[in-house]
Design an enzyme around this catalytic site. Sequence first.
Site, PDB file in Angstrom:
ATOM      1  N   GLY A 129       0.818  -1.203   0.000  1.00  0.00           N
ATOM      2  CA  GLY A 129       0.000   0.000   0.000  1.00  0.00           C
ATOM      3  C   GLY A 129       0.852   1.253   0.000  1.00  0.00           C
ATOM      4  N   SER A 130       0.311   2.299   0.567  1.00  0.00           N
ATOM      5  CA  SER A 130       0.964   3.606   0.501  1.00  0.00           C
ATOM      6  C   SER A 130       2.171   3.680   1.437  1.00  0.00           C
ATOM      7  CB  SER A 130      -0.025   4.710   0.873  1.00  0.00           C
ATOM      8  OG  SER A 130      -0.328   4.663   2.263  1.00  0.00           O
ATOM      9  N   GLU A 188       5.547  -3.379   1.235  1.00  0.00           N
ATOM     10  CA  GLU A 188       5.816  -2.822  -0.091  1.00  0.00           C
ATOM     11  C   GLU A 188       5.110  -1.484  -0.163  1.00  0.00           C
ATOM     12  OE1 GLU A 188       4.220  -3.076  -4.484  1.00  0.00           O
ATOM     13  OE2 GLU A 188       4.599  -5.069  -3.661  1.00  0.00           O
ATOM     14  N   CYS A 206       1.906  -0.666  -8.915  1.00  0.00           N
ATOM     15  CA  CYS A 206       3.098  -0.256  -8.161  1.00  0.00           C
ATOM     16  C   CYS A 206       4.331  -0.169  -9.040  1.00  0.00           C
ATOM     17  CB  CYS A 206       3.342  -1.220  -7.007  1.00  0.00           C
ATOM     18  SG  CYS A 206       3.354  -2.958  -7.507  1.00  0.00           S
TER      19      CYS A 206
END
Length: 492
Positions: free
Chosen positions: A203-204, A227, A259
Amino acid sequence: MTDSTIAVSETAARAAGAAGPYAATSPRERAAALVAAADALDAHAAELVAIAMRETGLTEPRLTGEVRRTTGQLRLFADTIVCGAYLDVRIDDADPDYAIGPRPDVRRVLEPVGPVLNFAASNFPFAFSVAGGDSAAALAAGCPVIVKAHSGHPELSRRTAAIVAEALESAGMPRGVFQLIEGQQNGVELLQDERIRAGAFTGSTHVGRLLADIAAARPRPIPFFGELGSVNPVYATYVDETLLQGFVASVAGSAGQLCTKPGFLFVPADADLSAVSPAADLVAEHRLLNPGIGRAFEGRRAAVLAADGATVLAAGGIREDEDGQRHATPTVVAVDLDTLRTHRDELLEESFGPLSVIVRYEGVADLPAVHRELFPGNLTSTVHARPGELTDGSLDALVDALAETSGRVLFGGWPTGVSVTPAMQHGGPYPATTTDATSVGTAGITRFLRGVAYQNAPQELLPPPLRDDNPWRVPQHRSAAGRSTEWGALSR
C-alpha cells in the site's frame, strides 16, 4: 474490553493454536492444501470476478487474468515446498579433526516464524489481496495467516477468505490456519498482539511506514515486510514513436494504479515528444479503484500541473460520477532536469493513477548521480538504449546506480506486468519497501522462515528434514567428517 478487542484476541488465539500443528505438516501435505485452495478459487472464478468488477471498477479480462495469476502462484509455491530446497537443510557431522577445532554435530533448517498478519492491497484484489502472494508464501512456509481485508473490496474479501479457509480445512489443515479480519483498528490491535510473529503489507508509503513503526515498537519487535511507494524511473538514450506509445500504454494500464507504473521517463533534451498526445488520446476513460484513491489522485494531478516549468503533453482529465467515483484519462507533463530538482516536492511523490513526468536531460554521464540523488529506492528501474550502447561501456555507471537502488533492472520493455517466477525480485531499498525482500516469486517464502540449528541432538528429537533417514526426502547439504582438514583454498 470491547467486543472488537475480544474478537481480535480470539482470532490471534486460533492462529497461535494452529501454528504448531500446521508447522508439523509435511511439505506434501501443505502443497496438497495449497493446490486445493487454488482449485476452489478457479471453480468460483466467475462469481469472484463479478464481485470484483462491481467493487473495484477493474475490467473482466484484467480480473480473470489476475485470478489465474493468483491460483498459479499458489500452485507454484506448492511445487516449491514439495521440492524442499527452500528449507536450506545443512548438516555438519561431528568431526574431531576439523581444521579450526573439534566440530560438534550441527544441523540447521529453516522453520516457520509463526502466525503472519497480511494487510491486503487495493489495486490487486486477487493477486495481492486475501489469497495473494503474501498469503501464499506464508502458508507455504507453514505459517497460519490472518488477512486484514482492504476496505475497497470487502464483499470480495469475505467470499475469497471463506473459499480458501474451507478448502484448507477440507484438505486436513488445522482450523484457524486462515482467517480474515476487517477494520483499521482491528488490524493495528492484531499487529500489536504478541502472538503475531510477522507482518506483510502492500500500500501507501504513509500507511506502510506507520505500521512498520508499530511492529518495531512492540515489546517484542517483529519483522514487517511492507511494499510501499515506487516511481520506477525509465532512462532512454533515444526516443521514437514506438517507445512513446509503449510508455503511454504502461502509464495508462489499469488506470495507472500499479506499483510498477513508470512515474518518470528521462529522454535526451532534443527528443521529439509529439507522439505522446495522440497516444494518450486513444486511451479510454477508466474508473479509479475507490473514492479515496480518486480524491488522492485528483490532488496529486493538480499539484503536478501547477508546477512552474511543467509543459503539458497530454492534459488528460478526471470526472466524478454520481457515486463519488473518479474516472480518469492519462496526464503527461514534461520538465527539464533543473525544474525537477527545483520542484521536487511537487513532482517526485508517487502519483497513484494515470500520470507520469517526462524529464529532459543533457548528457548520459549525468544520469547516475541524478538517479542516486532523486530515486534512492525503487521496485524497478529501466534502460532503453540502442544495442551498441549497452555493450560499449557508456551505460555501465548508470546500470550500477540502478542496481544499487532497485529490486529489478530492465533493459527494454516496461516494468508493468510482473511475472510470477522463481527468479523474480519485487522489492527494493526503502522507500520501495520497509525490508528489502521480494513479495513476488518463490523467494518470497524466505520472509516467513527463521533458521534453527540443532547441536548434538538425538535423531528422535530432530525435525524430519534433519534426520538421517530424511522422511520428507528433501535436499540435504552435508559436510561429512574428515572431508577436509584445511580451511579454504585461499589459505593455501
